[in-house]
Design a protein around this motif. Structure first.
Motif, PDB file in Angstrom:
ATOM      1  N   ASN A  67       0.829  -1.192   0.000  1.00  6.13           N
ATOM      2  CA  ASN A  67       0.000   0.000   0.000  1.00  6.13           C
ATOM      3  C   ASN A  67       0.870   1.252   0.000  1.00  6.13           C
ATOM      4  OD1 ASN A  67      -2.439   1.413   0.126  1.00  6.13           O
ATOM      5  ND2 ASN A  67      -2.338   1.554   2.348  1.00  6.13           N
ATOM      6  N   ALA A  68       1.932   1.233   0.835  1.00  7.81           N
ATOM      7  CA  ALA A  68       2.832   2.386   0.922  1.00  7.81           C
ATOM      8  C   ALA A  68       3.514   2.629  -0.418  1.00  7.81           C
ATOM      9  CB  ALA A  68       3.861   2.166   2.028  1.00  7.81           C
ATOM     10  N   THR A  73       1.083   4.282  -2.597  1.00  7.01           N
ATOM     11  CA  THR A  73       0.892   5.653  -2.120  1.00  7.01           C
ATOM     12  C   THR A  73       2.018   6.568  -2.595  1.00  7.01           C
ATOM     13  OG1 THR A  73      -0.291   4.857  -0.194  1.00  7.01           O
ATOM     14  CG2 THR A  73       0.699   7.030  -0.027  1.00  7.01           C
ATOM     15  N   LEU A  74       3.259   6.066  -2.490  1.00  5.77           N
ATOM     16  CA  LEU A  74       4.393   6.877  -2.933  1.00  5.77           C
ATOM     17  C   LEU A  74       4.317   7.137  -4.438  1.00  5.77           C
ATOM     18  CD1 LEU A  74       7.303   5.352  -0.821  1.00  5.77           C
ATOM     19  CD2 LEU A  74       6.204   7.586  -0.572  1.00  5.77           C
ATOM     20  N   ILE A 114       1.669   7.651  -6.147  1.00  5.30           N
ATOM     21  CA  ILE A 114       0.742   8.759  -6.411  1.00  5.30           C
ATOM     22  C   ILE A 114       1.500  10.089  -6.320  1.00  5.30           C
ATOM     23  CG2 ILE A 114      -1.317   9.996  -5.613  1.00  5.30           C
ATOM     24  CD1 ILE A 114      -2.437   7.367  -4.650  1.00  5.30           C
ATOM     25  N   GLY A 115       2.299  10.222  -5.238  1.00  5.81           N
ATOM     26  CA  GLY A 115       3.089  11.443  -5.066  1.00  5.81           C
ATOM     27  C   GLY A 115       4.070  11.626  -6.217  1.00  5.81           C
ATOM     28  N   MET A 156       3.852  10.461  -9.215  1.00  6.89           N
ATOM     29  CA  MET A 156       3.138  10.771 -10.448  1.00  6.89           C
ATOM     30  C   MET A 156       2.822  12.270 -10.521  1.00  6.89           C
ATOM     31  SD  MET A 156      -0.035   8.544 -11.804  1.00  6.89           S
ATOM     32  CE  MET A 156      -1.247   9.249 -10.719  1.00  6.89           C
ATOM     33  N   MET A 157       2.402  12.813  -9.367  1.00  8.67           N
ATOM     34  CA  MET A 157       2.111  14.247  -9.333  1.00  8.67           C
ATOM     35  C   MET A 157       3.361  15.041  -9.707  1.00  8.67           C
ATOM     36  SD  MET A 157       1.011  16.600  -6.075  1.00  8.67           S
ATOM     37  CE  MET A 157       2.616  16.534  -5.291  1.00  8.67           C
ATOM     38  N   LEU A 158       4.496  14.691  -9.092  1.00  6.55           N
ATOM     39  CA  LEU A 158       5.726  15.436  -9.355  1.00  6.55           C
ATOM     40  C   LEU A 158       6.152  15.294 -10.819  1.00  6.55           C
ATOM     41  CD1 LEU A 158       7.726  14.697  -6.089  1.00  6.55           C
ATOM     42  CD2 LEU A 158       6.498  16.774  -6.736  1.00  6.55           C
ATOM     43  N   ILE A 186       4.271  14.794 -13.487  1.00  6.72           N
ATOM     44  CA  ILE A 186       3.416  15.586 -14.390  1.00  6.72           C
ATOM     45  C   ILE A 186       3.739  17.073 -14.247  1.00  6.72           C
ATOM     46  CG2 ILE A 186       1.036  16.211 -14.959  1.00  6.72           C
ATOM     47  CD1 ILE A 186       0.189  13.433 -14.016  1.00  6.72           C
ATOM     48  N   VAL A 187       3.936  17.519 -12.991  1.00  2.00           N
ATOM     49  CA  VAL A 187       4.279  18.930 -12.784  1.00  2.00           C
ATOM     50  C   VAL A 187       5.599  19.246 -13.478  1.00  2.00           C
ATOM     51  CG1 VAL A 187       4.949  20.630 -11.059  1.00  2.00           C
ATOM     52  CG2 VAL A 187       2.971  19.178 -10.645  1.00  2.00           C
ATOM     53  N   CYS A 209       2.163   7.293 -16.825  1.00  2.00           N
ATOM     54  CA  CYS A 209       1.066   7.445 -15.858  1.00  2.00           C
ATOM     55  C   CYS A 209       0.000   6.392 -16.099  1.00  2.00           C
ATOM     56  CB  CYS A 209       0.439   8.834 -15.970  1.00  2.00           C
ATOM     57  SG  CYS A 209       1.503  10.108 -15.320  1.00  2.00           S
ATOM     58  N   ILE A 213      -0.920   3.913 -13.014  1.00  3.54           N
ATOM     59  CA  ILE A 213      -2.214   3.906 -12.336  1.00  3.54           C
ATOM     60  C   ILE A 213      -2.687   2.468 -12.124  1.00  3.54           C
ATOM     61  CG2 ILE A 213      -3.776   4.097 -14.337  1.00  3.54           C
ATOM     62  CD1 ILE A 213      -4.081   6.253 -11.274  1.00  3.54           C
ATOM     63  N   ILE A 227      -0.699   1.246  -9.187  1.00  6.97           N
ATOM     64  CA  ILE A 227      -1.180   1.845  -7.937  1.00  6.97           C
ATOM     65  C   ILE A 227      -2.416   1.106  -7.434  1.00  6.97           C
ATOM     66  CG2 ILE A 227      -2.285   3.913  -6.988  1.00  6.97           C
ATOM     67  CD1 ILE A 227      -0.385   5.563  -8.790  1.00  6.97           C
ATOM     68  N   VAL A 228      -3.386   0.889  -8.330  1.00  7.23           N
ATOM     69  CA  VAL A 228      -4.628   0.235  -7.905  1.00  7.23           C
ATOM     70  C   VAL A 228      -4.336  -1.143  -7.328  1.00  7.23           C
ATOM     71  CG1 VAL A 228      -6.784  -0.781  -8.697  1.00  7.23           C
ATOM     72  CG2 VAL A 228      -6.096   1.453  -9.516  1.00  7.23           C
ATOM     73  N   LEU A 267      -5.233  12.327  -8.234  1.00  7.29           N
ATOM     74  CA  LEU A 267      -4.693  13.690  -8.161  1.00  7.29           C
ATOM     75  C   LEU A 267      -5.732  14.675  -7.620  1.00  7.29           C
ATOM     76  CD1 LEU A 267      -2.623  13.667 -11.457  1.00  7.29           C
ATOM     77  CD2 LEU A 267      -1.759  13.596  -9.109  1.00  7.29           C
ATOM     78  N   ALA A 297      -2.741  17.391 -11.368  1.00  3.69           N
ATOM     79  CA  ALA A 297      -1.392  17.370 -10.799  1.00  3.69           C
ATOM     80  C   ALA A 297      -0.981  18.769 -10.356  1.00  3.69           C
ATOM     81  CB  ALA A 297      -0.392  16.819 -11.819  1.00  3.69           C
ATOM     82  N   ILE A 298      -1.211  19.765 -11.220  1.00  6.14           N
ATOM     83  CA  ILE A 298      -0.841  21.143 -10.905  1.00  6.14           C
ATOM     84  C   ILE A 298      -1.656  21.632  -9.698  1.00  6.14           C
ATOM     85  CG2 ILE A 298      -0.872  23.519 -11.767  1.00  6.14           C
ATOM     86  CD1 ILE A 298       1.142  22.098 -13.302  1.00  6.14           C
ATOM     87  N   TRP A 350       1.879  12.185   5.012  1.00  8.43           N
ATOM     88  CA  TRP A 350       1.841  10.742   4.784  1.00  8.43           C
ATOM     89  C   TRP A 350       0.423  10.204   4.980  1.00  8.43           C
ATOM     90  CZ3 TRP A 350       3.678   7.017   2.281  1.00  8.43           C
ATOM     91  CH2 TRP A 350       3.571   5.687   2.708  1.00  8.43           C
ATOM     92  N   LEU A 382      -1.688  11.217   2.044  1.00  8.68           N
ATOM     93  CA  LEU A 382      -1.386  10.429   0.852  1.00  8.68           C
ATOM     94  C   LEU A 382      -2.024   9.047   0.953  1.00  8.68           C
ATOM     95  CD1 LEU A 382       2.328  10.961  -0.250  1.00  8.68           C
ATOM     96  CD2 LEU A 382       0.287  11.253  -1.635  1.00  8.68           C
ATOM     97  N   LEU A 383      -1.907   8.434   2.154  1.00  5.33           N
ATOM     98  CA  LEU A 383      -2.512   7.111   2.350  1.00  5.33           C
ATOM     99  C   LEU A 383      -4.018   7.178   2.149  1.00  5.33           C
ATOM    100  CD1 LEU A 383      -0.762   5.530   5.460  1.00  5.33           C
ATOM    101  CD2 LEU A 383      -0.821   4.610   3.153  1.00  5.33           C
ATOM    102  N   VAL A 435      -8.387   4.073  -4.692  1.00  2.00           N
ATOM    103  CA  VAL A 435      -8.412   2.657  -5.076  1.00  2.00           C
ATOM    104  C   VAL A 435      -9.850   2.160  -5.035  1.00  2.00           C
ATOM    105  CG1 VAL A 435      -8.043   1.548  -2.830  1.00  2.00           C
ATOM    106  CG2 VAL A 435      -7.270   0.429  -4.871  1.00  2.00           C
TER     107      VAL A 435
END
Lengths: 183, 439
Positions: free
Chosen positions: A31-32, A35-36, A38-39, A41-43, A45-46, A66, A70, A73-74, B68, B255-256, B277, B280-281, B288
């Protein structure tokens, strides 16, 4: 209700810490990892938007990466969600049944959990050939000669996710069965 | 013909399983598997289609929007942006009777433009607006009803999780859906405020204890107002502006937006590493749940098509001579009734694959149809016995004196307004297509 837990601080607090038992810990780590991602992926894309707009340096393949991420991630997070009982459901009837006959409610939970095991076992079995093909034939995605990534890690995530989900279902079935007997 | 009977029997079975509490995604996958296996008499194939869908159904850049926007919504919820917006709205409406109630709606509308989950709006404004209203003599019923009722703006004004789900299922552009939601969202907010104004004017006892002291004038300076409104306005300008001009795809906007919300939370020192954290979780858990439902829904809609359900229902409706608007009426009533029992995203997942082909047949613009669907689904957030927004208010408030019944009762006037706006939007599709352009 998965949406409702959003406001439950105690549940969030509990989910944030790694659990003590080995199975719980394994699911927590998967899960962690999701979760990481997701973070990350955001960075990513930015960085692409900034690079493309201001530095004339877009990052290749962000959309494709991405799209793959995804899926990963799921399936990395699915077992933990099942283990934590976070799947969306309408539990009004169960709550009423629980009040009237806890044993019947737990017995129903056992049935639901076993059906969960069944469908994830089916998907696991049917997904296995996709993984072995991807592995043996070194399948990749991307643009040949520009950038490529292998597809087997994604296929592996699906296997790990569905396998983990089936196991989490088994654990839940055992838990409810014990409660049904104790009730 | 036998396929249709199998399909209908399975839908009935699914309704039974979902109502008795089986997780909705699991029920959808299970019945798709059984349905395809029975129709094609090939269990090997049924399993293979499940495996295919688990990968292909969500392996698209578009689906990254979901985590996002969820992350963005959670980040803005912890960074006091809701409180600031409420302060500004309160100041702007300080001279009106019922001003705090209207400020709740206005702040929700603005906040809705940076969050895509109504439950986040409900939680934030329960903390921010309810204590204020109760302190100045507003009745508890009105105060909690106003927060629950106006929280639906969170998913009507873009970004919106429900629009993303609908867009995926109906295969229409999510960017265009977002833009199309702006005008209906503003109309809805204006109608809510008008309703509160009329109540405060003609039925003041419903809204507040008229003998209580009026709230003191909020003390704000030009500087403090700017400090409170600039962060959220820049976030809105960035996300909606980027989408409207086509500079960002919806995924990039997500994302932005999430990154911008993260910066605001960091600058305001509302976020440390453990808290981030946790957020995010939580983002992971919420997304999900939705993404797995989308996988399940893609299997289910494949099963429905194999069984020929959408065309059979379409034929039935034609045979009944209901016509386009008759169909729409039956559909909306059905969606609203479902909303009393199951949660919003599940309704979309179950209903959209059946309804969209029929709506296309009747010549509805799918963007228009989508916005109408989203509003009908959102009414379900406020209707007992299962109303998520009311639950969220109750859970956040944590006050034993205010029961769920009070919240549901308080939300009733808002449901009435939603029905009226729904009728208005059905009658005037131009309100929806004004910004997004006709199909």
């Amino acid at each position: 209700m998965s949406e409702l837990d959003l406001v439950d601080d105690a549940a969030q607090e509990a989910a944030a810490r790694p659990p003590r038992d080995a199975f719980g810990l394994a699911l927590w780590l998967l899960n962690a990892a999701g979760t990481l991602m997701i973070g990350a992926m955001m960075l990513l894309i930015v960085a692409d938007v900034v690079g493309r707009s201001f530095l004339n340096a877009p990052i290749n393949g962000v959309a494709e990466i991405c799209a793959m991420a995804i899926v990963a991630i799921v399936f990395l997070q699915l077992p933990a969600a099942i283990h934590a009982g976070r799947m969306t459901r309408a539990d009004m009837f169960l709550a009423k049944l629980q009040a009237r006959s806890p044993r019947a409610a737990e017995a129903l939970e056992v049935v639901f959990a076993l059906l969960t095991v069944f469908i994830f076992a089916v998907i696991f079995r049917a997904s296995l050939p996709y993984f072995t093909d991807a592995w043996q034939q070194a399948e990749f995605f991307g643009v040949q000669g520009v950038w490529t990534l292998p597809t087997w890690p994604i296929r592996l995530c699906i296997l790990v996710g569905t396998g983990g989900a089936a196991l989490a279902g088994l654990v839940a079935a055992a838990r409810s069965l014990r409660r049904a007997i104790a009730a | 013909m036998i396929e249709i009977e199998i399909g209908l029997a399975l839908i009935a079975l699914m309704a039974g399983l979902v109502l008795t509490g089986m997780p909705i995604g699991i029920a959808l996958v299970l019945l798709s598997f059984v349905g395809i296996g029975l129709i094609r008499e090939n269990w090997e194939l049924a399993g293979r289609l499940l495996a295919l869908a688990s990968y292909a159904a969500i392996s698209d850049y578009l689906f990254a929007t979901i985590p996002l926007f969820v992350l963005m919504g959670l980040l803005v919820s912890v960074s006091d942006i809701g409180r600031d917006t409420f302060d500004v709205a309160r100041y702007a409406l300080r001279n009106l009777r019922g001003g705090l109630g209207m400020a709740t709606v206005a702040a929700n509308a603005v906040f809705g433009a940076v969050t895509g989950i109504s439950i986040a709006s409900a939680a934030v404004f329960t903390k921010v607006a309810v204590p204020q209203m109760m302190r100045f003599g507003y009745t508890p019923k009105f105060a909690v009803g106003a927060v629950a009722g106006s929280s639906i703006l969170g998913m009507l004004i873009p970004p919106s999780l429900l629009m993303i789900i609908y867009g995926v299922l109906a295969e229409v552009s999510i960017g265009r859906l977002f833009i199309a939601g702006v005008v209906p969202g503003l109309v809805m907010a204006a109608a809510f405020m008008l309703m509160i104004y009329c109540l405060a004017r003609f039925r003041p006892a419903y809204v507040m204890d008229v003998t209580a002291n009026p709230p003191p004038m909020p003390e704000e300076t030009a500087g403090s107002l700017a400090a409170k409104s600039v962060p959220i306005l820049s976030l809105i300008a960035l996300v909606l502006g980027g989408l409207y001009t086509g500079f960002f795809t919806p995924t990039e906007a997500g994302a932005i937006g999430a990154f911008g919300a993260l910066l605001i939370a960091l600058v305001r020192r509302r976020l440390d590493v453990p808290r981030f954290w946790r957020l995010l979780l939580e983002t992971g858990f919420v997304s999900v749940g939705i993404l797995f439902l989308l996988i399940a829904a893609s299997m289910y809609s494949r099963m429905l098509t194999m069984a020929g359900i959408p065309s059979a229902i379409g034929d039935l409706i034609t045979a009944l001579g209901l016509g386009a608007y008759g169909f729409l009426l039956v559909y909306l009533v059905f969606v609203i009734l479902l909303g009393c029992i199951i949660d919003s995203s599940s309704i979309l997942l179950i209903v959209t694959p059946i309804a969209v082909p029929i709506a296309t047949g009747f010549g509805f613009d799918l963007i228009h149809f989508g916005i109408i669907t989203v509003i009908a689904v959102e009414i379900g957030l406020l209707t007992p016995p299962f109303g998520i927004s009311a639950f969220a208010v109750k859970a956040t408030l944590n006050d034993k004196r205010i029961g769920l019944e009070t919240i549901f009762a308080g939300a009733l006037p808002f449901i009435a307004v939603m029905l009226a706006v729904l009728a208005l939007l059905v009658a005037f599709p131009g309100l929806v297509t004004a910004l997004s352009g006709a199909a």
